[in-house]
Design an enzyme around this catalytic site. Structure first.
Site, PDB file in Angstrom:
ATOM      1  CE1 TYR A   1      50.446  38.716  33.100  1.00  0.00           C
ATOM      2  CE2 TYR A   1      48.618  39.712  31.364  1.00  0.00           C
ATOM      3  CZ  TYR A   1      48.880  39.198  32.345  1.00  0.00           C
ATOM      4  OH  TYR A   1      48.081  39.306  33.189  1.00  0.00           O
TER       5      TYR A   1
ATOM      6  CD  GLU B   1      44.818  42.901  35.190  1.00  0.00           C
ATOM      7  OE1 GLU B   1      43.670  43.634  34.867  1.00  0.00           O
ATOM      8  OE2 GLU B   1      44.669  41.858  35.262  1.00  0.00           O
TER       9      GLU B   1
ATOM     10  CD1 TRP C   1      48.943  43.326  30.518  1.00  0.00           C
ATOM     11  CD2 TRP C   1      48.003  44.166  32.044  1.00  0.00           C
ATOM     12  NE1 TRP C   1      49.235  42.538  31.540  1.00  0.00           N
ATOM     13  CE2 TRP C   1      48.947  43.229  32.450  1.00  0.00           C
ATOM     14  CE3 TRP C   1      47.228  44.734  33.644  1.00  0.00           C
ATOM     15  CZ2 TRP C   1      48.849  42.562  34.459  1.00  0.00           C
ATOM     16  CZ3 TRP C   1      47.752  44.488  34.213  1.00  0.00           C
ATOM     17  CH2 TRP C   1      48.266  43.506  34.850  1.00  0.00           C
TER      18      TRP C   1
END
Length: 189
Positions: free
Chosen positions: A20, A42, A50
């Protein structure tokens, strides 16, 4: 296989995080579907790591019709109930409902601006902000710009768009490049 010893931001600790970090975070995104996906992810991340979201990303894509905002905007109570039964995603009714609301608002912004891309990138006149932080501890959770965008999104009816979420979104879609100075993806200016 050659060992990858490039220096990265310190949070890129797992293979998924590294992928990522290397391929997405801080890179400008201009595709509306991808902009919608990151907005929803988000919001789903609020209160979670995350990494949890990245691990569930494939399942989110499947559950939310590949983040086709036109389809998500039409979700009804039955679809919301089905999503609440999907153990592979974050099963939070407020967050799932916010994805549906945000899809509808996303389309309204597109109608007003021609694309969500034109709207969101207008805040920086189409040019990413390249910050120059020595350490991850120097990176803020919010900025006056994230406050402004958050306020505007809320005024337009979006949900789960507080300033902290918006700043993370700005990083995710490359409006802000916060790779620290020692990271191989840092952009000196």
């Amino acid at each position: 296989m050659k060992k990858d010893d490039r220096e990265r931001c310190s949070w890129a600790t797992t293979e998924l995080y590294k992928e990522y970090h290397d391929k997405e975070w801080g890179r400008p995104v201009h595709d509306d579907r991808k902009l919608f996906e990151m907005l929803i992810l988000e919001g789903m991340q609020a209160g979670l790591s995350w990494l949890t979201i990245l691990n569930k990303r494939r399942a989110f894509r499947e559950a939310f019709d590949e983040f086709d905002y036109q389809k998500v905007a039409l979700y009804d109570e039955a679809k919301m109930d089905a999503l609440m039964q999907n153990a592979n995603i974050v099963r939070n009714r407020l967050k799932i409902n916010s994805a549906i609301i945000n899809a509808r608002q996303f389309i309204k912004v597109q109608e007003e601006y021609g694309s969500f891309d034109a709207f969101i990138w207008s805040y920086v006149e189409g040019r990413p902000i390249h910050n120059h932080f020595k350490s991850e501890t120097d990176i803020p959770a919010t900025t006056p710009l994230s406050d402004k965008i958050s306020k505007d999104l809320k005024k337009r009816g979006f949900k789960f768009v507080g300033s902290t979420i918006v700043y993370a979104y700005m990083q995710a879609i490359g409006i802000v490049n916060d790779h620290v100075e020692r990271c191989y993806l840092y952009v000196p200016q």
